[in-house]
Design a protein around this motif. Structure first.
Motif, short mmCIF file in Angstrom:
data_model
loop_
_atom_site.label_atom_id
_atom_site.label_comp_id
_atom_site.label_asym_id
_atom_site.label_seq_id
_atom_site.Cartn_x
_atom_site.Cartn_y
_atom_site.Cartn_z
N VAL A 122 37.23 -37.17 40.01
CA VAL A 122 38.40 -37.33 39.14
C VAL A 122 39.18 -36.02 39.10
CG1 VAL A 122 39.09 -37.63 36.72
CG2 VAL A 122 37.49 -39.24 37.76
N GLY A 123 38.48 -34.91 38.98
CA GLY A 123 39.14 -33.61 38.96
C GLY A 123 39.82 -33.30 40.29
N ALA A 124 39.17 -33.66 41.39
CA ALA A 124 39.75 -33.42 42.72
C ALA A 124 41.01 -34.26 42.91
CB ALA A 124 38.73 -33.75 43.81
N ALA A 125 40.96 -35.52 42.49
CA ALA A 125 42.13 -36.40 42.62
C ALA A 125 43.28 -35.89 41.76
CB ALA A 125 41.77 -37.84 42.26
N LEU A 175 46.47 -41.47 45.73
CA LEU A 175 45.69 -40.57 44.87
C LEU A 175 45.67 -41.07 43.43
CD1 LEU A 175 46.69 -37.06 46.22
CD2 LEU A 175 44.35 -37.92 45.98
N SER A 176 46.79 -41.57 42.98
CA SER A 176 46.86 -42.11 41.62
C SER A 176 45.91 -43.30 41.46
CB SER A 176 48.31 -42.52 41.31
OG SER A 176 48.38 -43.10 40.04
N GLN A 177 45.89 -44.16 42.47
CA GLN A 177 45.00 -45.32 42.41
C GLN A 177 43.53 -44.88 42.44
OE1 GLN A 177 45.45 -48.15 45.61
NE2 GLN A 177 44.25 -49.70 44.55
N LEU A 178 43.20 -43.94 43.31
CA LEU A 178 41.82 -43.45 43.38
C LEU A 178 41.43 -42.80 42.04
CD1 LEU A 178 39.94 -41.73 46.18
CD2 LEU A 178 39.98 -40.64 43.96
N TYR A 179 42.33 -42.03 41.48
CA TYR A 179 42.07 -41.39 40.18
C TYR A 179 41.75 -42.45 39.12
CZ TYR A 179 42.82 -38.92 35.81
OH TYR A 179 42.65 -38.40 34.55
N ARG A 180 42.55 -43.50 39.06
CA ARG A 180 42.32 -44.56 38.06
C ARG A 180 40.97 -45.24 38.27
NH1 ARG A 180 47.59 -45.86 39.41
NH2 ARG A 180 46.88 -47.77 40.45
N HIS A 181 40.65 -45.56 39.52
CA HIS A 181 39.38 -46.24 39.80
C HIS A 181 38.19 -45.34 39.45
CE1 HIS A 181 40.46 -49.86 42.40
NE2 HIS A 181 41.59 -49.41 41.94
N ALA A 182 38.21 -44.10 39.94
CA ALA A 182 37.10 -43.18 39.68
C ALA A 182 36.95 -42.91 38.18
CB ALA A 182 37.29 -41.88 40.45
N ASN A 183 38.08 -42.74 37.49
CA ASN A 183 38.04 -42.48 36.05
C ASN A 183 37.50 -43.69 35.30
OD1 ASN A 183 38.56 -40.49 34.00
ND2 ASN A 183 40.21 -41.83 33.30
N SER A 184 37.82 -44.90 35.76
CA SER A 184 37.30 -46.11 35.11
C SER A 184 35.78 -46.18 35.24
CB SER A 184 37.92 -47.37 35.71
OG SER A 184 39.29 -47.42 35.40
N PHE A 185 35.27 -45.87 36.44
CA PHE A 185 33.81 -45.84 36.62
C PHE A 185 33.19 -44.76 35.74
CE2 PHE A 185 34.15 -48.09 40.85
CZ PHE A 185 33.33 -49.14 40.52
N LEU A 186 33.86 -43.62 35.65
CA LEU A 186 33.36 -42.52 34.82
C LEU A 186 33.26 -42.97 33.35
CD1 LEU A 186 32.57 -39.47 34.72
CD2 LEU A 186 34.98 -38.99 34.30
N LEU A 187 34.32 -43.57 32.84
CA LEU A 187 34.31 -44.06 31.45
C LEU A 187 33.27 -45.15 31.26
CD1 LEU A 187 38.17 -44.21 30.85
CD2 LEU A 187 36.55 -42.55 29.88
N LEU A 188 33.17 -46.03 32.23
CA LEU A 188 32.21 -47.12 32.16
C LEU A 188 30.78 -46.59 32.05
CD1 LEU A 188 32.33 -50.15 34.49
CD2 LEU A 188 30.25 -48.85 34.36
N LEU A 189 30.42 -45.65 32.91
CA LEU A 189 29.05 -45.14 32.90
C LEU A 189 28.75 -44.26 31.70
CD1 LEU A 189 28.48 -44.41 36.69
CD2 LEU A 189 27.58 -46.29 35.33
N SER A 225 42.29 -36.76 52.84
CA SER A 225 41.47 -37.89 53.27
C SER A 225 40.00 -37.72 52.89
CB SER A 225 41.60 -38.11 54.78
OG SER A 225 41.18 -36.95 55.47
N SER A 226 39.54 -36.48 52.75
CA SER A 226 38.14 -36.25 52.39
C SER A 226 37.84 -36.71 50.96
CB SER A 226 37.75 -34.78 52.58
OG SER A 226 38.57 -33.94 51.80
N ILE A 227 38.84 -36.70 50.09
CA ILE A 227 38.65 -37.20 48.72
C ILE A 227 38.37 -38.70 48.77
CG2 ILE A 227 39.73 -37.51 46.44
CD1 ILE A 227 41.48 -35.04 47.10
N PHE A 228 39.11 -39.41 49.61
CA PHE A 228 38.94 -40.86 49.74
C PHE A 228 37.62 -41.20 50.42
CE2 PHE A 228 43.34 -40.20 48.92
CZ PHE A 228 43.71 -41.28 48.14
N LEU A 229 37.26 -40.42 51.43
CA LEU A 229 35.99 -40.62 52.12
C LEU A 229 34.83 -40.45 51.14
CD1 LEU A 229 34.16 -40.88 54.65
CD2 LEU A 229 34.42 -38.41 54.94
#
Length: 176
Positions: free
Chosen positions: A91-94, A110-124, A149-153
């Protein structure tokens, strides 16, 4: 509706009050498969963006590789905390990369990845099995990368690996 919001909403609708558990997300294997496909799609789409510049300030990314034997030997709470640390770094990297990317295509991904990763973070963060709460001061094994691309990988590998196996482990306990 943003996919991250959908993820969080579907999770919160299925949380049991007495002992929070992500039953639908864990018990319906199709949901984690959907998030794996979305992670692959985001990675593919960012690869199709016009030549994205290297990040002037490298992104600090978690090293998400693991051996199955090591993974099996950990408690679910240890796994959860490890994934939380990985997600916090992602989340910080994104977020950091978003401020460095002016390309609309790259910024959108990047915005989409941020939202997805942050949602998993909040969920857990909403459930745990042991007393005490997750502290954001964890220090997972990490690496610095200058390529967007390494953030997405890393995100795809985390969802395909640790998150998928974690949900599979939880399913054995919660989905009887």
């Amino acid at each position: 509706s943003p996919p991250g919001l959908l993820l969080l909403t579907s999770f919160l609708l299925h949380v049991k009050e007495d002992h929070a558990s992500p039953t639908r997300l864990v018990c319906d294997n199709r949901l984690i498969q959907k998030y794996i496909v979305e992670a692959k799609d985001m990675e593919k789409r960012v690869g199709q963006c016009q030549a994205l510049p290297a990040l002037s300030c490298p992104a600090v990314l978690p090293l998400v590789d693991f051996t199955f034997q090591q993974w099996k030997s950990k408690s679910n709470e240890t796994k959860r905390r490890e994934i939380l640390c990985d997600l916090a770094l992602l989340v910080g990297a994104a977020a950091g990369a978003q401020g460095q990317v002016s390309d609309e295509c790259g910024a959108r991904q990047l915005s989409q990845l941020y939202r997805h990763a942050n949602s998993f973070l909040l969920l857990l963060q909403t459930f745990s099995w042991e007393t005490g709460h997750w502290e954001p001061s964890c220090s997972p094994h990490s690496t610095e990368q200058s390529h967007i691309s390494s953030i997405f990988l890393t995100y795809r590998q985390l969802v395909q690996g640790k998150l998928r196996f974690f949900f599979s482990d939880l399913a054995k306990v919660l989905c009887k």
